[in-house]
Design a protein around this motif. Sequence first.
Motif, PDB file in Angstrom:
ATOM      1  N   GLY A 122       0.812  -1.210   0.000  1.00 27.43           N
ATOM      2  CA  GLY A 122       0.000   0.000   0.000  1.00 27.43           C
ATOM      3  C   GLY A 122       0.842   1.255   0.000  1.00 27.43           C
ATOM      4  N   ALA A 123       1.935   1.246   0.776  1.00 31.92           N
ATOM      5  CA  ALA A 123       2.830   2.405   0.807  1.00 31.92           C
ATOM      6  C   ALA A 123       3.473   2.626  -0.552  1.00 31.92           C
ATOM      7  CB  ALA A 123       3.898   2.201   1.880  1.00 31.92           C
ATOM      8  N   GLU A 124       3.898   1.539  -1.196  1.00 29.38           N
ATOM      9  CA  GLU A 124       4.514   1.663  -2.521  1.00 29.38           C
ATOM     10  C   GLU A 124       3.508   2.140  -3.553  1.00 29.38           C
ATOM     11  OE1 GLU A 124       5.588   0.486  -6.568  1.00 29.38           O
ATOM     12  OE2 GLU A 124       3.948  -0.347  -5.372  1.00 29.38           O
ATOM     13  N   ARG A 125       2.274   1.622  -3.486  1.00 32.93           N
ATOM     14  CA  ARG A 125       1.256   1.968  -4.477  1.00 32.93           C
ATOM     15  C   ARG A 125       0.791   3.420  -4.361  1.00 32.93           C
ATOM     16  NH1 ARG A 125       1.052  -0.360  -8.958  1.00 32.93           N
ATOM     17  NH2 ARG A 125       3.192   0.262  -8.472  1.00 32.93           N
ATOM     18  N   ILE A 126       0.610   3.925  -3.122  1.00 33.68           N
ATOM     19  CA  ILE A 126       0.152   5.305  -2.995  1.00 33.68           C
ATOM     20  C   ILE A 126       1.255   6.274  -3.406  1.00 33.68           C
ATOM     21  CG2 ILE A 126       0.713   5.477  -0.520  1.00 33.68           C
ATOM     22  CD1 ILE A 126      -2.224   7.188  -2.404  1.00 33.68           C
ATOM     23  N   GLU A 127       2.508   5.908  -3.143  1.00 35.12           N
ATOM     24  CA  GLU A 127       3.613   6.757  -3.618  1.00 35.12           C
ATOM     25  C   GLU A 127       3.679   6.742  -5.143  1.00 35.12           C
ATOM     26  OE1 GLU A 127       5.912   8.872  -2.104  1.00 35.12           O
ATOM     27  OE2 GLU A 127       4.368   8.695  -0.552  1.00 35.12           O
ATOM     28  N   ALA A 128       3.482   5.569  -5.735  1.00 35.27           N
ATOM     29  CA  ALA A 128       3.484   5.480  -7.197  1.00 35.27           C
ATOM     30  C   ALA A 128       2.348   6.309  -7.792  1.00 35.27           C
ATOM     31  CB  ALA A 128       3.364   4.020  -7.629  1.00 35.27           C
ATOM     32  N   LEU A 129       1.187   6.290  -7.132  1.00 36.42           N
ATOM     33  CA  LEU A 129       0.056   7.086  -7.604  1.00 36.42           C
ATOM     34  C   LEU A 129       0.375   8.576  -7.544  1.00 36.42           C
ATOM     35  CD1 LEU A 129      -2.882   7.539  -8.466  1.00 36.42           C
ATOM     36  CD2 LEU A 129      -3.555   7.266  -6.076  1.00 36.42           C
ATOM     37  N   CYS A 130       0.908   9.040  -6.417  1.00 33.89           N
ATOM     38  CA  CYS A 130       1.231  10.462  -6.277  1.00 33.89           C
ATOM     39  C   CYS A 130       2.328  10.886  -7.248  1.00 33.89           C
ATOM     40  CB  CYS A 130       1.637  10.764  -4.836  1.00 33.89           C
ATOM     41  SG  CYS A 130       0.290  10.651  -3.653  1.00 33.89           S
ATOM     42  N   ASP A 131       3.344  10.037  -7.402  1.00 34.65           N
ATOM     43  CA  ASP A 131       4.413  10.355  -8.349  1.00 34.65           C
ATOM     44  C   ASP A 131       3.861  10.432  -9.772  1.00 34.65           C
ATOM     45  OD1 ASP A 131       6.235  10.410  -6.284  1.00 34.65           O
ATOM     46  OD2 ASP A 131       7.095   8.437  -6.720  1.00 34.65           O
ATOM     47  N   GLY A 132       2.993   9.485 -10.126  1.00 41.35           N
ATOM     48  CA  GLY A 132       2.416   9.490 -11.458  1.00 41.35           C
ATOM     49  C   GLY A 132       1.539  10.699 -11.703  1.00 41.35           C
ATOM     50  N   PHE A 133       0.740  11.073 -10.694  1.00 38.45           N
ATOM     51  CA  PHE A 133      -0.104  12.255 -10.849  1.00 38.45           C
ATOM     52  C   PHE A 133       0.742  13.513 -11.000  1.00 38.45           C
ATOM     53  CE2 PHE A 133      -1.976  15.938  -8.654  1.00 38.45           C
ATOM     54  CZ  PHE A 133      -2.958  16.251  -9.585  1.00 38.45           C
ATOM     55  N   CYS A 134       1.772  13.660 -10.169  1.00 39.37           N
ATOM     56  CA  CYS A 134       2.611  14.861 -10.240  1.00 39.37           C
ATOM     57  C   CYS A 134       3.362  14.943 -11.574  1.00 39.37           C
ATOM     58  CB  CYS A 134       3.581  14.897  -9.060  1.00 39.37           C
ATOM     59  SG  CYS A 134       2.773  15.218  -7.474  1.00 39.37           S
ATOM     60  N   ALA A 135       3.780  13.802 -12.095  1.00 39.64           N
ATOM     61  CA  ALA A 135       4.438  13.784 -13.401  1.00 39.64           C
ATOM     62  C   ALA A 135       3.453  14.182 -14.501  1.00 39.64           C
ATOM     63  CB  ALA A 135       5.019  12.404 -13.677  1.00 39.64           C
ATOM     64  N   GLN A 136       2.229  13.685 -14.405  1.00 39.35           N
ATOM     65  CA  GLN A 136       1.190  14.049 -15.364  1.00 39.35           C
ATOM     66  C   GLN A 136       0.901  15.544 -15.299  1.00 39.35           C
ATOM     67  OE1 GLN A 136      -3.221  13.162 -14.709  1.00 39.35           O
ATOM     68  NE2 GLN A 136      -2.700  11.555 -16.183  1.00 39.35           N
ATOM     69  N   LEU A 137       0.793  16.066 -14.084  1.00 40.54           N
ATOM     70  CA  LEU A 137       0.537  17.495 -13.894  1.00 40.54           C
ATOM     71  C   LEU A 137       1.664  18.332 -14.493  1.00 40.54           C
ATOM     72  CD1 LEU A 137      -1.340  19.596 -12.505  1.00 40.54           C
ATOM     73  CD2 LEU A 137       0.136  19.392 -10.494  1.00 40.54           C
ATOM     74  N   ALA A 138       2.912  17.919 -14.269  1.00 44.38           N
ATOM     75  CA  ALA A 138       4.057  18.649 -14.807  1.00 44.38           C
ATOM     76  C   ALA A 138       4.003  18.696 -16.330  1.00 44.38           C
ATOM     77  CB  ALA A 138       5.356  18.006 -14.337  1.00 44.38           C
ATOM     78  N   ARG A 139       3.632  17.589 -16.961  1.00 42.38           N
ATOM     79  CA  ARG A 139       3.530  17.558 -18.427  1.00 42.38           C
ATOM     80  C   ARG A 139       2.427  18.487 -18.922  1.00 42.38           C
ATOM     81  NH1 ARG A 139       4.184  11.969 -17.404  1.00 42.38           N
ATOM     82  NH2 ARG A 139       1.936  11.617 -17.690  1.00 42.38           N
ATOM     83  N   GLU A 140       1.315  18.533 -18.200  1.00 47.25           N
ATOM     84  CA  GLU A 140       0.197  19.383 -18.608  1.00 47.25           C
ATOM     85  C   GLU A 140       0.519  20.865 -18.473  1.00 47.25           C
ATOM     86  OE1 GLU A 140      -3.299  16.264 -17.141  1.00 47.25           O
ATOM     87  OE2 GLU A 140      -2.896  18.107 -16.031  1.00 47.25           O
ATOM     88  N   LYS A 141       1.276  21.220 -17.445  1.00 48.40           N
ATOM     89  CA  LYS A 141       1.521  22.640 -17.169  1.00 48.40           C
ATOM     90  C   LYS A 141       2.680  23.215 -17.967  1.00 48.40           C
ATOM     91  CE  LYS A 141      -1.877  23.099 -14.401  1.00 48.40           C
ATOM     92  NZ  LYS A 141      -3.031  23.918 -14.849  1.00 48.40           N
ATOM     93  N   LEU A 142       3.582  22.378 -18.428  1.00 48.88           N
ATOM     94  CA  LEU A 142       4.749  22.872 -19.150  1.00 48.88           C
ATOM     95  C   LEU A 142       4.368  23.703 -20.379  1.00 48.88           C
ATOM     96  CD1 LEU A 142       7.820  22.911 -19.061  1.00 48.88           C
ATOM     97  CD2 LEU A 142       7.825  20.801 -20.426  1.00 48.88           C
ATOM     98  N   PRO A 143       3.417  23.266 -21.220  1.00 53.54           N
ATOM     99  CA  PRO A 143       3.043  24.105 -22.374  1.00 53.54           C
ATOM    100  C   PRO A 143       2.427  25.441 -21.979  1.00 53.54           C
ATOM    101  CG  PRO A 143       2.300  21.834 -22.682  1.00 53.54           C
ATOM    102  CD  PRO A 143       2.739  21.958 -21.250  1.00 53.54           C
ATOM    103  N   GLN A 144       1.964  25.546 -20.743  1.00 54.78           N
ATOM    104  CA  GLN A 144       1.407  26.811 -20.249  1.00 54.78           C
ATOM    105  C   GLN A 144       2.484  27.716 -19.656  1.00 54.78           C
ATOM    106  OE1 GLN A 144      -1.949  26.055 -17.588  1.00 54.78           O
ATOM    107  NE2 GLN A 144      -2.431  24.161 -18.681  1.00 54.78           N
ATOM    108  N   GLY A 145       3.750  27.269 -19.753  1.00 53.44           N
ATOM    109  CA  GLY A 145       4.846  28.048 -19.203  1.00 53.44           C
ATOM    110  C   GLY A 145       4.954  27.942 -17.701  1.00 53.44           C
TER     111      GLY A 145
END
Length: 206
Positions: A122-145
């Motif tokens: 559970g600890a590994e999975r929730i960290e993987a979820l948060c890391d994946g979400f933050c990486a997704q967010l970073a990709r989405e925001k980069l084109p917005q500067g």
Amino acid sequence: MSLVVQRRILELPPVDQREVLRYAQASGLDELALLERLEEVCQEAAPLIVGRVCLVESPLRLNGDEVSFEGLSVRSANLGKALGGCSSAVLFGATIGLGLDRLIAKYGRISPLKALFCQALGAERIEALCDGFCAQLAREKLPQGLRARPRFSPGYGDCPLDFQKSLFLILDAPHQIGLSLNGSLLMSPTKSVTAIVGLEKLETSW
């Protein structure tokens, strides 16, 4: 401005079994036998784990150690430092669901080793979820500067844990992703996280 809550379901990457063993502090034991038991736990848990996230994006104002978002504020020098230079932030809650909690309870009665592995998974999975979400967010925001900063959670440093209450209200977490908070500030499902990600404007060169 009225904050709009978004919901997402994220596909999780394959389980990092070495990381699970690290969380379980079991790496020094009979590794082959441990991996066999762990694989059994992973297979049983896989259909029970769903990565859900709810989030809002809010303007941000810093005034000394007071950090203000739309509709809520908190005093935390550590959070203010982490968000320094940001004009907005994403507040989010993430959970992998109640299924693993039930599996932990089941094995707590009949197999302490499997219960330990469920906790570590559970600890590994929730960290993987948060890391994946933050990486997704970073990709989405980069084109917005915009650049996404590392996430920061209530309870870290001098950021009070009871700031969770305000986050839960803003995120409408119980209705959005089934994530609740009790009077002792414990989250249910237990394998869950709330956090803040600052968004800073990228410098442009001409």
